[in-house]
Design an enzyme around this catalytic site. Structure first.
Site, PDB file in Angstrom:
ATOM      1  N   HIS A 122       1.000  -1.209  -0.016  1.00 52.53           N
ATOM      2  CA  HIS A 122       0.051   0.183  -0.033  1.00 52.53           C
ATOM      3  C   HIS A 122       0.950   1.356  -0.065  1.00 52.53           C
ATOM      4  CE1 HIS A 122      -2.818   2.946   1.446  1.00 52.53           C
ATOM      5  NE2 HIS A 122      -3.782   2.020   1.689  1.00 52.53           N
ATOM      6  N   ASP A 125     -10.533   6.510  -4.947  1.00 52.49           N
ATOM      7  CA  ASP A 125     -10.526   5.246  -4.463  1.00 52.49           C
ATOM      8  C   ASP A 125     -10.992   4.286  -5.261  1.00 52.49           C
ATOM      9  OD1 ASP A 125      -9.811   3.424  -2.335  1.00 52.49           O
ATOM     10  OD2 ASP A 125     -11.149   4.255  -0.897  1.00 52.49           O
ATOM     11  N   GLU A 137      -0.901   1.357  -5.266  1.00 54.11           N
ATOM     12  CA  GLU A 137      -0.738   0.049  -4.468  1.00 54.11           C
ATOM     13  C   GLU A 137      -0.596  -1.223  -5.463  1.00 54.11           C
ATOM     14  OE1 GLU A 137      -3.727   0.184  -1.356  1.00 54.11           O
ATOM     15  OE2 GLU A 137      -3.959   2.392  -1.536  1.00 54.11           O
TER      16      GLU A 137
HETATM   17  C1  BG6 Z   1      -6.924   2.197   0.562  1.00 55.05           C
HETATM   18  C2  BG6 Z   1      -8.267   1.864   0.349  1.00 55.05           C
HETATM   19  O1  BG6 Z   1      -6.113   1.261   0.055  1.00 55.05           O
HETATM   20  O2  BG6 Z   1      -6.416   2.468   1.862  1.00 55.05           O
HETATM   21  C3  BG6 Z   1      -9.033   3.041   1.188  1.00 55.05           C
HETATM   22  O3  BG6 Z   1      -8.736   1.741  -0.834  1.00 55.05           O
HETATM   23  C4  BG6 Z   1      -8.520   3.290   2.546  1.00 55.05           C
HETATM   24  O4  BG6 Z   1     -10.434   2.738   1.298  1.00 55.05           O
HETATM   25  C5  BG6 Z   1      -7.070   3.505   2.476  1.00 55.05           C
HETATM   26  O5  BG6 Z   1      -9.310   4.444   3.069  1.00 55.05           O
HETATM   27  C6  BG6 Z   1      -6.464   3.659   3.863  1.00 55.05           C
HETATM   28  O6  BG6 Z   1      -6.760   2.803   4.833  1.00 55.05           O
HETATM   29  P1  BG6 Z   1      -6.496   2.888   6.295  1.00 55.05           P
HETATM   30  O7  BG6 Z   1      -7.076   1.652   6.975  1.00 55.05           O
HETATM   31  O8  BG6 Z   1      -4.924   2.774   6.283  1.00 55.05           O
HETATM   32  O9  BG6 Z   1      -6.755   4.288   6.935  1.00 55.05           O
END
Ligand code: BG6
Length: 298
Positions: free
Chosen positions: A167, A212, A271
């Site tokens: 990510h 997103d 990602e």
């Molecule tokens: C992304 C998702 O990969 O991660 C989003 O597609 C999400 O929907 C984002 O808000 C962040 O996630 P987190 O759990 O780290 O706040």
């Protein structure tokens, strides 16, 4: 513990194990060109990647929480064995909120510097997800590239399936002057429209609102053009099916406690992984996927 790891895994001039934020252990990798990277054992989370000119290529939030039960905001959270809220596990799975073991460090003859970290099932993971597994991240730092190779093994006698994402939060000079290229013609599922599917029509994805999207079965190379910093980042995956493009924009930035209200201006997540295309692993089977990041002047 940090001293013991340093004695076992430190390589003068290349690898050091040091206390990081809140005394959390981190491994620093230094390439002789001047390039460097930093990985926390918490989540096997790469928090920094600098090029030979010592310019930071990742985004790391100034509001990130540094705690054993929270993910770090920025760098490369590893989402496993679940992406997002696609199942009953904590958001993005449990790998990013567990401490991984440092298992190997090495300086290759070519000068590349390597660190490998592993997470294996424990009572805590079994209680959430009843499978015997090992996941390994092998990070290799070269002069102009950072390679992230991931391996998942099923150590048990029954099959399991999983989702996975690197990510990655890239730093950009100014989001309105950044574009993601290479996804034209790819079907995506829009998380902001109830996962409705559409086909990407744009050569260049630009940002003026929350974005997103999970792009399905993408080409292996996607690029970020950062016009403000005059830089192109190439994201080259292999053995991974999908890609996500995410920027929280204004309202969501304000809702996220561990993210500065204005920080959406300086980051974009591109990602790589298998966020929609689940991986099935037979008993004692293995899966490999990797992503190579390179940054060059535009
Ligand atoms: C992304 C998702 O990969 O991660 C989003 O597609 C999400 O929907 C984002 O808000 C962040 O996630 P987190 O759990 O780290 O706040």
């Amino acid at each position: 513990m940090i001293d013991t790891l340093q004695t076992k895994f430190g390589i003068p001039g290349a690898v050091a194990v040091l206390p990081g934020k809140n005394n959390m252990p981190r491994v620093t990798l230094a390439h002789r060109s001047g390039a460097s990277a930093e990985i926390y054992l918490h989540g096997a989370h790469v928090t920094s990647w600098r090029n030979a000119a010592s310019e930071e290529l990742f985004f790391l939030s100034r509001e990130s929480v540094w705690a054993a039960d929270k993910p770090i905001r920025g760098g490369i959270p590893i989402c496993f064995p679940q992406f997002s809220n696609h199942g009953p596990l904590p958001l993005h799975g449990f790998a990013r909120i567990n401490e991984w073991a440092l298992t190997q460090t090495e300086r290759l003859g070519s000068g590349e510097v390597v660190a490998a970290l592993q997470l294996t099932d424990s009572d805590a993971t079994m209680a959430l997800w009843p499978h015997r597994f090992t996941i390994e991240l092998r990070a290799t730092l070269a002069e102009a590239a950072l390679t992230l190779a991931v391996q998942v093994k099923n150590n048990g006698d029954k099959p399991f399936d999983f989702e996975l994402a690197l990510h990655t939060y890239f730093g950009v000079g100014e989001i309105q002057r950044a574009a993601v290229c290479g996804l034209k013609g790819v079907t995506f599922s829009d998380s902001l429209k109830n996962n409705a599917q559409e086909v990407e029509a744009r050569q260049e994805i630009r940002f003026d609102q929350e974005t997103d999207r999970v792009y399905l079965n993408t080409p292996d190379c996607v690029r970020i053009r950062d016009e403000a910093r005059n830089r192109i980042i190439a994201i080259q995956k292999s053995g991974m099916a999908d890609a996500v493009v995410w920027n929280p924009w204004i309202a969501k930035s304000q809702r996220m406690a561990d993210f500065g209200d204005d920080e959406y201006l300086r980051m974009v997540c591109v990602e790589t992984g298998n966020m929609a295309t689940r991986v099935n692993l037979a008993p004692h089977g293995q899966w490999h996927g990797s992503t190579v990041l390179t940054a060059q002047p535009a």
